[in-house]
Write an enzyme that holds these catalytic residues in place. Structure first.
Site, PDB file in Angstrom:
ATOM      1  N   GLU A  16       0.884  -1.176   0.000  1.00 25.34           N
ATOM      2  CA  GLU A  16       0.000   0.000   0.000  1.00 25.34           C
ATOM      3  C   GLU A  16       0.917   1.218   0.000  1.00 25.34           C
ATOM      4  O   GLU A  16       1.575   1.495   1.010  1.00 25.34           O
ATOM      5  CB  GLU A  16      -0.924  -0.022   1.210  1.00 25.34           C
ATOM      6  CG  GLU A  16      -1.834  -1.251   1.209  1.00 25.34           C
ATOM      7  CD  GLU A  16      -2.821  -1.322   2.373  1.00 25.34           C
ATOM      8  OE1 GLU A  16      -3.751  -2.130   2.302  1.00 25.34           O
ATOM      9  OE2 GLU A  16      -2.661  -0.575   3.362  1.00 25.34           O
ATOM     10  N   GLU A  55       3.988  13.490  -5.082  1.00 26.09           N
ATOM     11  CA  GLU A  55       3.347  13.438  -3.762  1.00 26.09           C
ATOM     12  C   GLU A  55       4.129  14.321  -2.784  1.00 26.09           C
ATOM     13  O   GLU A  55       5.343  14.162  -2.634  1.00 26.09           O
ATOM     14  CB  GLU A  55       3.338  11.993  -3.233  1.00 26.09           C
ATOM     15  CG  GLU A  55       2.647  11.877  -1.891  1.00 26.09           C
ATOM     16  CD  GLU A  55       2.765  10.478  -1.267  1.00 26.09           C
ATOM     17  OE1 GLU A  55       3.883   9.946  -1.187  1.00 26.09           O
ATOM     18  OE2 GLU A  55       1.729   9.935  -0.850  1.00 26.09           O
TER      19      GLU A  55
END
Ligand code: NAD
Ligand code: 6OD
Length: 484
Positions: A252, A388
């Site tokens: 993840e 990000e």
């Protein structure tokens, strides 16, 4: 000074070196953490393997579920200690830890206790070439020893999201929490003991990634699978490390998530929802929205209202129950976020609000705070729109057509989450289904049902966890074929 130790086979174990656990709200040292060297990681893996052969390995499913529910009870019984430890380590507001992190930890154990009791497996009656039949059915077995590596943003929530299904499936675990947030994984060891989970089933090793506990764990030949939450680049390093022993992985990873706001949205709900998606946990949730696309007819009004929302957030001490925004996790992470604030200016952004560091005139000035920040005016190719940042920052761009909004939202190497804001039901379904992500929320954000698939596409991950997806990752399925 408090010590945070490794936990192996039911005992707290000191390593040879310590590192500091720092409170991000004021830069003070909370504790010294004992780093696990390769020998200590090896001891933890051996203890986990031994436990597979002991009482734990013989438990029937129903009794494992009882253990998981007792672990949830033990977390709830120590609710205030878990909240205090999480707040001190992360700097997140006490209201958030009390509402999200600690309740979700207990809920993770309860959800997988329920699921494992009722989980079925497929079976097939098969016609054989000689006109007879065979019966195929699968049985679920543990993988063995699972290595679990987690980040600092939602430490206990993300750790238990993996520990609970791993134990539900009968595995034993060695966990390596983030070096920034070692406390709650260690406190969980006490809760596990109290819950009667046998020694060796849950082990904790502390340390860093490369050439430290993280790498020692992922490359250990006796670890049967690795489940990891963290940065995409770290995922790439772990893939290399597990390659030699061909371990299954579940990853993840990061995100650069989009929100699409249509002119037909419920305006106030959309502003509140997107503000939460951009700024919750000081923007340090992998699902946070850093790219907002707003239909041109409501663009100016939306930007004004989001600016007001950002301005109304109370930045302050994590211990104050009214605080909305705490600090970032570390000085290093603050440097990274501030470097993007500078880059946005260099790339030609219009600053709508924020862009700097708040002043308090108190010890909080030594904390790692930044202002919530909104930009407009960047081209879609700008690094601030592509990379990000993982802070309380977003960029808002206008769009004219549904097709254009979908295309901009999908123009990323990440693929974790998206949100769509509209009162047009058909459009909600249509746009949501075209997002190249693991989860799309319509008129909401971070609304979780633990039975649903969770994970990401592209740089955002490998595989899905949640519900049956977790049970299938943490199990070895053995198909039995019987000629009848
Ligand atoms: P990180 O990747 O730097 O660290 C995560 C963990 O990996 C830490 O425990 C660290 O010690 C360990 N690690 C680092 N290098 C390693 C190596 N070579 N081998 C083994 N272990 C290693 O991530 P972070 O900075 O702690 O967390 C922030 C990142 O996590 C962001 O990118 C965020 O999007 C992502 N994240 C993703 C999800 C998700 O569910 N998709 C959830 C939370 C955070
Ligand atoms: O809610 C979850 O199960 C989950 N894994 C959330 C991830 C949040 C990222 O920071």
């Amino acid at each position: 000074m408090k010590s945070i130790l490794n936990y192996i086979d039911g005992e707290f174990v000191r390593g040879k070196c310590d590192f500091a656990d720092v409170n991000p709200a004021d830069g003070s040292t909370i504790a010294q953490v004992s780093e696990a060297n390769e020998d200590i990681v090896d001891r933890a893996v051996c203890a986990a393997r031994k436990a597979l052969r002991g009482d734990w390995g013989r438990l029937i499913v129903r009794d494992r579920a009882v253990c998981l529910n007792r672990a949830a009870d033990a977390i709830e019984a120590r609710f205030d200690s878990f909240v205090a430890a999480e707040v001190a380590d992360t700097g997140k507001p006490i209201a958030l830890a009390s509402k999200l992190d600690v309740p979700r930890a207990a809920a993770n154990f309860r959800a997988f206790a329920d699921l494992i009791k009722t989980a079925g497996l497929e079976s097939f009656q098969t016609e054989t070439p000689d006109g007879k039949n065979a019966l195929n059915y699968a049985v679920r077995k543990p993988l063995g020893v699972v290595g679990i590596i987690t980040p600092w943003n939602l430490p206990l929530l993300l750790l238990t999201w993996k520990v609970a299904p791993a134990l539900a499936c009968g595995n034993t675990v060695v966990v390596k929490p983030s070096e920034e947030t070692p406390a709650t994984a260690t406190l969980l060891a006490e809760a596990m003991k109290e819950a009667g989970i046998p020694d060796g089933v849950y082990n904790v090793v502390h340390g860093f990634g490369p050439n430290s506990a993280g790498e020692f764990l992922t490359r250990h030949p006796d670890v049967n699978a690795v489940t990891f939450t963290g940065e995409s680049q770290t995922g790439a390093a772990i893939m290399k490390s597990v390659a030699a022993t061909v371990k299954p992985v579940s990853f993840e990873l990061g995100g650069k998530n989009a929100a699409i706001v249509f002119a037909d949205c419920d305006f106030d709900d959309a502003v509140s929802g997107v503000a939460e998606a951009a700024f919750l946990n000081t923007g340090q949730v992998c699902l946070c929205t850093e790219r907002i696309y707003v239909e041109r007819a409501i663009f100016d009004g939306f930007v004004d209202k989001l600016k007001l929302k950002a301005g109304s957030l109370r930045i302050g001490s994590p211990l104050d129950k009214t605080t909305d925004l705490g600090p970032l996790i570390s000085a290093q992470h603050r440097d990274k976020v501030l470097s993007y604030y500078r880059l946005a200016r260099e790339e030609g952004a219009t600053l709508i609000t924020g862009g700097g560091v708040p002043g308090f005139g108190s010890p909080l000035d030594k904390g790692f705070y930044v202002q919530p920040t909104i930009y407009t005016g960047l081209p879609e190719s700008a690094r601030c729109v592509k990379e990000e940042i993982f802070g309380p920052v977003c960029h808002i761009a206008p769009f004219d057509t549904e097709e254009e909004a979908i295309s901009m939202a999908n123009d990323t190497k990440y693929g974790l989450a998206a949100s769509v804001w509209t009162t047009n039901l058909k459009r909600g379904h249509r746009v949501a289904q075209r997002m190249n992500v693991g989860i799309t929320w319509v008129n909401c954000w971070f609304l979780r049902d633990l039975r649903t698939p969770f994970g990401g596409a592209g740089l955002s991950g490998i595989g899905r966890e949640g519900g049956m997806h977790s049970l299938n990752f943490y199990s070895e399925l053995n198909n039995v074929c019987i000629r009848l």
